[in-house]
Design a protein around this motif. Structure first.
Motif, PDB file in Angstrom:
ATOM      1  N   UNK A 134       0.951  -1.286   0.182  1.00 61.41           N
ATOM      2  CA  UNK A 134       0.007   0.084  -0.065  1.00 61.41           C
ATOM      3  C   UNK A 134       0.843   1.348   0.043  1.00 61.41           C
ATOM      4  N   UNK A 135       0.621   2.112  -0.828  1.00 60.84           N
ATOM      5  CA  UNK A 135       1.173   3.373  -0.956  1.00 60.84           C
ATOM      6  C   UNK A 135       1.236   4.283   0.335  1.00 60.84           C
ATOM      7  N   UNK A 136       0.034   3.866   1.169  1.00 59.07           N
ATOM      8  CA  UNK A 136      -0.149   4.661   2.424  1.00 59.07           C
ATOM      9  C   UNK A 136       0.108   3.617   3.322  1.00 59.07           C
ATOM     10  N   UNK A 137       1.411   3.664   4.165  1.00 63.26           N
ATOM     11  CA  UNK A 137       1.415   2.461   5.206  1.00 63.26           C
ATOM     12  C   UNK A 137       0.616   2.701   6.442  1.00 63.26           C
ATOM     13  N   UNK A 138       0.654   4.120   6.567  1.00 63.14           N
ATOM     14  CA  UNK A 138      -0.049   4.411   8.128  1.00 63.14           C
ATOM     15  C   UNK A 138      -0.881   5.660   7.789  1.00 63.14           C
ATOM     16  N   UNK A 139      -2.155   5.608   7.954  1.00 64.45           N
ATOM     17  CA  UNK A 139      -2.991   6.726   7.843  1.00 64.45           C
ATOM     18  C   UNK A 139      -2.814   7.906   8.771  1.00 64.45           C
ATOM     19  N   UNK A 140      -3.152   9.260   8.345  1.00 69.53           N
ATOM     20  CA  UNK A 140      -2.886  10.618   9.240  1.00 69.53           C
ATOM     21  C   UNK A 140      -3.770  10.190  10.416  1.00 69.53           C
ATOM     22  N   UNK A 141      -3.140  11.235  11.350  1.00 67.94           N
ATOM     23  CA  UNK A 141      -3.610  11.169  12.533  1.00 67.94           C
ATOM     24  C   UNK A 141      -5.037  11.107  13.232  1.00 67.94           C
ATOM     25  N   UNK A 142      -5.571  10.339  14.342  1.00 70.39           N
ATOM     26  CA  UNK A 142      -6.956  10.430  14.703  1.00 70.39           C
ATOM     27  C   UNK A 142      -6.776  10.635  16.386  1.00 70.39           C
ATOM     28  N   UNK A 143      -7.907  10.803  17.099  1.00 74.29           N
ATOM     29  CA  UNK A 143      -7.861  10.787  18.589  1.00 74.29           C
ATOM     30  C   UNK A 143      -8.939  10.532  19.046  1.00 74.29           C
ATOM     31  N   UNK A 144      -9.083   9.736  20.102  1.00 74.23           N
ATOM     32  CA  UNK A 144     -10.148   9.292  20.795  1.00 74.23           C
ATOM     33  C   UNK A 144     -10.971  10.672  21.526  1.00 74.23           C
ATOM     34  N   UNK A 145     -12.219  10.782  21.159  1.00 72.00           N
ATOM     35  CA  UNK A 145     -12.916  12.064  21.907  1.00 72.00           C
ATOM     36  C   UNK A 145     -13.467  11.359  23.155  1.00 72.00           C
ATOM     37  N   UNK A 146     -13.686  10.031  23.382  1.00 72.85           N
ATOM     38  CA  UNK A 146     -13.976   9.548  24.732  1.00 72.85           C
ATOM     39  C   UNK A 146     -13.512   8.215  24.666  1.00 72.85           C
ATOM     40  N   UNK A 147     -13.608   7.660  25.813  1.00 75.94           N
ATOM     41  CA  UNK A 147     -12.844   6.214  25.982  1.00 75.94           C
ATOM     42  C   UNK A 147     -13.723   5.349  25.085  1.00 75.94           C
ATOM     43  N   UNK A 148     -12.988   4.472  24.432  1.00 78.91           N
ATOM     44  CA  UNK A 148     -13.534   3.406  23.407  1.00 78.91           C
ATOM     45  C   UNK A 148     -12.840   2.149  23.714  1.00 78.91           C
ATOM     46  N   UNK A 149     -13.681   1.140  23.064  1.00 74.71           N
ATOM     47  CA  UNK A 149     -13.109  -0.183  22.952  1.00 74.71           C
ATOM     48  C   UNK A 149     -12.955  -0.549  21.612  1.00 74.71           C
ATOM     49  N   UNK A 150     -11.771  -1.003  20.992  1.00 70.11           N
ATOM     50  CA  UNK A 150     -11.499  -1.257  19.626  1.00 70.11           C
ATOM     51  C   UNK A 150     -10.768  -2.618  19.728  1.00 70.11           C
TER      52      UNK A 150
END
Length: 391
Positions: free
Chosen positions: A274-290
């Motif tokens: 993939x040309x994009x190895x890692x996508x640009x920045x995100x952050x959690x606006x509240x606690x989440x489970x992923x």
């Protein structure tokens, strides 16, 4: 805790590291710069969920508000459309979407093909050339600059600034390039106001000046994003795709014999490296489970399409290039509302370039061992710095 993304050899081949991380947990905490940790998403299902999660924000300005980052990025780069959430993102994206629809891109095919042919006309059979500098870079740079109305004389500088923006670990170079490219486009916008034409940039100026749908800062920021994003992905698609094919001779020879398969093969090449190895920045606006991992509110989250596209739970035998693979749903262009706006253009440019290569230079081969290639020093974009080949 050591950072696995800084291990020796990661930039050359990130996939063993991604596989090890995914095997341990598809979402896990990794150390980052400045003592700040991030949560890295390497599983396919988890990445797809993260791309559309309602509590993962891209509003970088909100995240860094009140924090001293020590950086001097130009706001046109740090606060681009990529770093916004709806409704601001929806408004900005709607202004440029029409230029990158499949229909609009289809009308560009003859022009793209003519540019590719002109570049390949310079290749001499048996004489070494660098496929990155002689094709993978100038083809998409020429196309996006033509769309935006960037003069020929300025295009080399545009490429230099764009490359500098991805100089991982060198913040001063990145910040300097951000001011250079933003300043250039602000000047170009001023020039086009004096002498308008029919470029995409002129359409955006009209949206700013006539319809009042853009602020001046947003206009410059959109121009920067389109200019940089409009060629970076395609450059790496062509470079990575050509390298993958040359390292898999059966696939290369098959396309040489059946060039009509190229367009379908592009998606497997996008998945495979993939040309994009890692996508640009995100952050959690509240606690989440992923993916079974708890992510506290305020935590940065990094989604790795390069890792997700090699998840064996979604793509069996993922480390094998398979031109017959069903690649539906690959994440090379992201997913959801932030999916790459220029995906139709990148796919078209990549397909035209590869078709021209397999039809005009079926004897093409690497001029150096693949292990000797230098890779771009960034974890965001993935691609070789150069690709010496023998036509």
């Amino acid at each position: 805790m050591s950072n696995p993304l800084q291990d020796p050899g990661f930039l050359r081949d990130p996939y063993p590291t991604f596989a090890a991380l995914r095997s341990a947990s598809p979402v896990q905490k990794v150390p980052g710069g400045g003592g700040r940790s991030s949560y890295l998403v390497t599983g396919y299902a988890e990445a797809r969920e993260a791309f559309t999660h309602p509590h993962l924000s891209k509003d970088t300005a909100a995240f860094f508000a009140g924090k001293d980052t020590g950086r001097n990025l130009h706001p046109a780069v740090s606060q681009s459309m990529l770093a916004t959430d709806p409704p601001q993102h929806t408004r900005l994206r709607s202004l440029v979407t029409k230029a990158f629809t499949p229909g609009a891109v289809a009308r560009l095919r003859p022009y793209i093909a003519s540019v590719a042919d002109e570049l390949l006309d310079q290749w001499v059979p048996g004489e070494p050339t660098d496929a990155i500098e002689s094709l993978a870079v100038p083809l998409p740079v020429t196309v996006i600059c033509q769309l935006l109305g960037v003069p020929n004389a300025d295009r080399a500088a545009v490429r230099t600034w764009s490359n500098e923006l991805f100089a991982a670990g060198q913040p001063e170079r990145i910040d300097s390039a951000s001011h250079a490219v933003a300043g250039y486009l602000a000047d170009l916008i001023a020039a086009k106001r004096r002498t308008p034409d029919d470029s995409l940039l002129d359409d955006l100026i009209r949206a700013r000046d006539g319809e009042d749908r853009l602020s001046e800062d947003e206009l410059v920021s959109l121009a920067v994003l389109l200019l940089v994003a409009g060629h970076e992905t395609t450059t790496n698609l062509i470079g990575n795709g050509l390298l993958a094919l040359l390292r898999t001779p059966d696939s290369w020879h098959r396309l040489c014999e059946e060039p009509d398969l190229v367009d379908a093969a592009v998606d497997e090449l996008l998945r495979f490296d993939s040309p994009v190895s890692m996508a640009t920045f995100r952050f959690a606006t509240q606690s989440i489970s992923l993916g079974g991992t708890e992510i506290p509110a305020g935590s940065p989250v990094l989604i790795a399409p390069g890792a997700a596209n090699r998840d064996p739970a979604r793509f069996p035998d993922p480390d094998r290039l398979d031109l017959d693979r069903n690649t539906k749903g690959h994440l090379a262009f992201g997913h959801g509302i932030h999916r790459c706006l220029g995906a139709p253009l990148a796919r078209t440019e990549g397909g035209i370039a590869l078709r021209a290569l397999v039809t005009r230079f079926p004897q093409l081969r690497l001029a150096v061992p693949a292990e000797e290639l230098e890779w771009r020093h960034t974890r965001l974009m993935r691609g070789p710095v150069s690709l010496p080949i023998l036509p």
